[in-house]
Design a protein around this motif. Structure first.
Motif, PDB file in Angstrom:
ATOM      1  N   LEU A  93      18.873 -36.096 -52.749  1.00  0.00           N
ATOM      2  CA  LEU A  93      19.697 -34.920 -52.479  1.00  0.00           C
ATOM      3  C   LEU A  93      18.835 -33.706 -52.144  1.00  0.00           C
ATOM      4  O   LEU A  93      19.158 -32.934 -51.239  1.00  0.00           O
ATOM      5  N   LYS A  94      17.754 -33.538 -52.863  1.00  0.00           N
ATOM      6  CA  LYS A  94      16.866 -32.397 -52.614  1.00  0.00           C
ATOM      7  C   LYS A  94      16.210 -32.505 -51.244  1.00  0.00           C
ATOM      8  O   LYS A  94      16.073 -31.520 -50.535  1.00  0.00           O
ATOM      9  N   GLU A  95      15.813 -33.733 -50.874  1.00  0.00           N
ATOM     10  CA  GLU A  95      15.185 -33.930 -49.571  1.00  0.00           C
ATOM     11  C   GLU A  95      16.180 -33.740 -48.435  1.00  0.00           C
ATOM     12  O   GLU A  95      15.853 -33.185 -47.401  1.00  0.00           O
ATOM     13  N   SER A  96      17.413 -34.233 -48.642  1.00  0.00           N
ATOM     14  CA  SER A  96      18.397 -34.183 -47.573  1.00  0.00           C
ATOM     15  C   SER A  96      19.072 -32.842 -47.437  1.00  0.00           C
ATOM     16  O   SER A  96      19.246 -32.332 -46.356  1.00  0.00           O
ATOM     17  N   TYR A  97      19.531 -32.297 -48.552  1.00  0.00           N
ATOM     18  CA  TYR A  97      20.340 -31.089 -48.485  1.00  0.00           C
ATOM     19  C   TYR A  97      19.606 -29.847 -48.990  1.00  0.00           C
ATOM     20  O   TYR A  97      20.146 -28.762 -48.934  1.00  0.00           O
ATOM     21  N   GLY A  98      18.439 -30.017 -49.562  1.00  0.00           N
ATOM     22  CA  GLY A  98      17.723 -28.880 -50.120  1.00  0.00           C
ATOM     23  C   GLY A  98      18.413 -28.315 -51.345  1.00  0.00           C
ATOM     24  O   GLY A  98      18.359 -27.132 -51.617  1.00  0.00           O
TER      25      GLY A  98
END
Length: 99
Positions: A93-98
């Motif tokens: 989630l952090k990689e995809s949506y920040g």
């Protein structure tokens, strides 16, 4: 971004029984989830309850399109109790949506 990875991790959690479905189940369960995902369509009142619960327990909470990860289920909130799966979902989630 790779939503397929998130879908796979959630699938692992479902198969291993390390997932909690629904706002009421999340709030009433003895086992504390490591991550909570809410759908954008979740009602404001339920989202507020989950936000307060997550803040009080120190749980990571994010908004994600749960319908993409669990097609055919009418689920607006879920929690993953397995620490490694929760961490993998959080990382994606952090990689995809920040988030």
């Amino acid at each position: 971004m790779n939503p397929e990875k998130i879908k796979t991790y959630i699938g692992f959690a479902v198969r291993s029984g390390k997932i909690i479905f629904g706002t009421d189940n999340l709030l009433g369960q003895r086992k504390v989830p490591k991550i909570i995902l809410t759908d954008p369509g979740l009602g404001d009142n339920s989202r507020e309850k989950l936000m307060r619960y997550a803040e009080r327990k120190g749980i990571f909470i994010a908004v994600a399109k749960i319908g993409e990860y669990l097609p055919g289920r009418n689920c607006k909130a879920l929690g993953i109790t397995e620490p490694n799966l929760a961490e993998a979902v959080k990382k994606e989630l952090k990689e995809s949506y920040g988030v």
